[in-house]
Design a protein around this motif. Structure first.
Motif, PDB file in Angstrom:
ATOM      1  N   THR A  83     -11.755 -10.130  13.967  1.00 44.18           N
ATOM      2  CA  THR A  83     -11.009  -9.041  12.758  1.00 44.18           C
ATOM      3  C   THR A  83      -9.846  -9.962  12.164  1.00 44.18           C
ATOM      4  O   THR A  83      -8.810 -10.277  12.492  1.00 44.18           O
ATOM      5  N   VAL A  84      -9.511  -9.380  10.867  1.00 47.39           N
ATOM      6  CA  VAL A  84      -8.224  -9.392   9.862  1.00 47.39           C
ATOM      7  C   VAL A  84      -7.174  -8.477  10.325  1.00 47.39           C
ATOM      8  O   VAL A  84      -7.333  -7.678  10.458  1.00 47.39           O
ATOM      9  N   ASP A  85      -6.213  -8.592   9.905  1.00 43.71           N
ATOM     10  CA  ASP A  85      -4.799  -7.676  10.796  1.00 43.71           C
ATOM     11  C   ASP A  85      -4.669  -7.365   9.383  1.00 43.71           C
ATOM     12  O   ASP A  85      -3.512  -9.127   9.688  1.00 43.71           O
ATOM     13  N   GLU A  86      -4.665  -6.790   8.908  1.00 43.62           N
ATOM     14  CA  GLU A  86      -4.102  -7.152   7.334  1.00 43.62           C
ATOM     15  C   GLU A  86      -2.841  -6.573   7.611  1.00 43.62           C
ATOM     16  O   GLU A  86      -1.644  -6.779   6.718  1.00 43.62           O
ATOM     17  N   GLY A  87      -2.314  -5.171   8.449  1.00 46.11           N
ATOM     18  CA  GLY A  87      -1.155  -4.614   9.197  1.00 46.11           C
ATOM     19  C   GLY A  87      -1.099  -3.638   8.101  1.00 46.11           C
ATOM     20  O   GLY A  87      -0.326  -3.881   7.092  1.00 46.11           O
ATOM     21  N   ILE A  88      -1.750  -2.784   8.173  1.00 43.24           N
ATOM     22  CA  ILE A  88      -1.301  -1.732   7.776  1.00 43.24           C
ATOM     23  C   ILE A  88      -1.472  -0.313   8.704  1.00 43.24           C
ATOM     24  O   ILE A  88      -2.347   0.101   9.639  1.00 43.24           O
ATOM     25  N   GLU A  94      -5.643   1.673  13.989  1.00 38.30           N
ATOM     26  CA  GLU A  94      -6.211   2.078  15.107  1.00 38.30           C
ATOM     27  C   GLU A  94      -8.037   1.618  14.983  1.00 38.30           C
ATOM     28  O   GLU A  94      -8.096   1.516  16.285  1.00 38.30           O
ATOM     29  N   SER A  95      -7.864   0.762  13.944  1.00 39.95           N
ATOM     30  CA  SER A  95      -9.066   0.117  14.123  1.00 39.95           C
ATOM     31  C   SER A  95     -10.000  -1.217  14.827  1.00 39.95           C
ATOM     32  O   SER A  95     -10.667  -1.902  15.613  1.00 39.95           O
ATOM     33  N   MET A 127       2.979  -4.684  -0.568  1.00 39.68           N
ATOM     34  CA  MET A 127       2.680  -3.384  -1.307  1.00 39.68           C
ATOM     35  C   MET A 127       4.321  -2.736  -1.902  1.00 39.68           C
ATOM     36  O   MET A 127       3.533  -1.765  -2.131  1.00 39.68           O
ATOM     37  N   GLU A 128       5.030  -3.153  -0.351  1.00 41.26           N
ATOM     38  CA  GLU A 128       6.134  -2.289  -1.204  1.00 41.26           C
ATOM     39  C   GLU A 128       6.879  -1.702  -2.488  1.00 41.26           C
ATOM     40  O   GLU A 128       7.650  -1.701  -2.946  1.00 41.26           O
ATOM     41  N   PRO A 229      -4.938   3.728   3.466  1.00 46.48           N
ATOM     42  CA  PRO A 229      -3.744   4.861   2.213  1.00 46.48           C
ATOM     43  C   PRO A 229      -3.697   3.498   1.501  1.00 46.48           C
ATOM     44  O   PRO A 229      -2.998   4.454  -0.006  1.00 46.48           O
ATOM     45  N   TYR A 230      -4.118   2.277   0.752  1.00 42.22           N
ATOM     46  CA  TYR A 230      -4.470   1.932  -0.215  1.00 42.22           C
ATOM     47  C   TYR A 230      -5.468   2.051  -0.891  1.00 42.22           C
ATOM     48  O   TYR A 230      -5.980   1.469  -2.132  1.00 42.22           O
TER      49      TYR A 230
END
Lengths: 303, 66
Positions: A83-88, A94-95, A127-128, A229-230
């Protein structure tokens, strides 16, 4: 409406074939199609360690469950998940919980690779001050999936790409005139360099997204419904909506389009696959690239 | 004949003739039937299923949102 095979209540009517299916027969037929794809395309060999790219979404959880069941009868095949945790925040966390829970239930080793650990920032932090989250996310995620799956010794990386994903890519590449990328599509994309590139396989490539969701639901999997959200208005979404409109108006459009592409692919492959000897190691990260510096490293400099 | 439709965070109430199919109702609320699977009173149903009134349809999105 009744199942055409047994007369039980139907859960799916496929307009493209004019038949209705009950839950049991739908599941049986769905699995049989995926097995056929695996066998026809030779996706797995014995003694392989297969890593499933597991986001925790409905497609990848369905794939893991399906392969776990399939591999029970295969000697010496090993299944792991990545699993890749992009940090969203509020989306991927949740996933990831769904992925962890499923792997625990199935007793499958799960590896989690995060953007934060590998790139020093979460996608939320990247994305900030930027737009186009899908570009950063897609490039960095693919880079990480390949690197990490290789490090954990995977022979194949199984992704849950479905018929809709595949068709969207075909149409997008056609619309952009990107024939090089187009000929890389298929159930078993070209292997560029076994040392560096973990071959990717797509067992669900011939299944529509809607049917994978139904399969997941019938198998009792939790459907992760939160939208990223992106997500942005993109060519992929325009193509997706166009194909769904066409399928709705003219059933079997998607099937016909995929079959046509599959007939075309071997004929155009030689002409457009380019010079594979031009594939080299990125001079910054040693991963494979067709240029001097890979796209992931180019983006890393901007974050 | 009243039918309640739940889709995403919205709840819509509409009237439909007895015998109207699930697919016709999905279209009536402006959704493409290719993008959802449907539960009728908690049970998955095919798009050819008909409604008899006082029922609740839950449309579950199946298209990837990212």
């Amino acid at each position: 409406m009744e199942c055409w095979k047994c007369g039980k209540k139907a859960v799916m009517h496929r307009k493209y074939e004019g038949k209705s299916w009950c839950g049991d027969h739908f599941v049986e037929q769905f699995e049989s199609l995926a097995k056929e794809t695996i066998s026809k395309e030779g996706l797995f060999q014995s003694n392989e360690k297969v890593c499933v790219a597991l986001s925790g979404g409905m497609d990848s959880t369905a794939l893991l469950l399906f392969l776990d069941n399939l591999f029970e009868n295969w000697r010496d095949a090993e299944l792991i998940a990545l699993t890749v945790d992009e940090g969203i925040e509020g989306y991927r966390d949740e996933s990831i919980e769904i992925a962890k829970e499923l792997c625990k239930d199935l007793d499958i080793e799960l590896h989690i690779a995060s953007f934060d650990d590998h790139f020093g920032k979460t996608l939320d932090e990247i994305m900030e001050d930027k737009d186009h989250g899908c570009t950063y996310c897609g490039v960095l995620r693919r880079w990480l999936l390949n690197k990490k799956s290789r490090e954990i010794g995977a022979d194949k990386l199984a992704t849950a790409h479905n018929m809709d994903d595949e068709l969207q890519s075909i149409f997008m590449n056609y619309l952009k005139g990107d024939m090089k990328r187009m000929v890389r599509l298929g159930a078993k994309p070209a292997v560029l360099d076994r040392e560096k590139f973990v071959p990717r396989v797509k067992p669900f490539r011939e299944s529509p997204e809607r049917e994978i969701a139904l399969y997941a639901k019938l198998k009792g999997l939790e459907l992760h419904q939160t939208e990223c959200p992106y997500v942005e208005d993109s060519l992929r979404f325009d193509v997706r909506d166009f194909l769904n409109d066409m399928e709705s108006k003219r059933p079997s459009t998607k099937f016909t389009a995929l079959r046509a592409f599959d007939k075309l692919l071997p004929k155009i492959k030689d002409g457009f696959s380019g010079d594979e000897t031009s594939v080299r190691e990125c001079k910054e990260c040693d991963e494979i690239t067709s240029g001097e510096v890979c796209k992931a490293c180019q983006l890393r400099k901007k974050i | 004949m009243p039918v309640k439709v739940l889709h995403e965070d919205l709840e819509k109430s509409l009237t439909a003739e007895k015998g109207t199919t699930v697919e016709e109702i999905i279209r009536k609320v402006g959704v493409n039937p290719e993008t959802v699977i449907t539960e009728k009173d908690g049970e998955i149903v095919s798009n050819k299923e008909t409604v008899d009134g006082d029922e609740c349809l839950h449309l579950i999105n199946v298209v990837s949102g990212g």
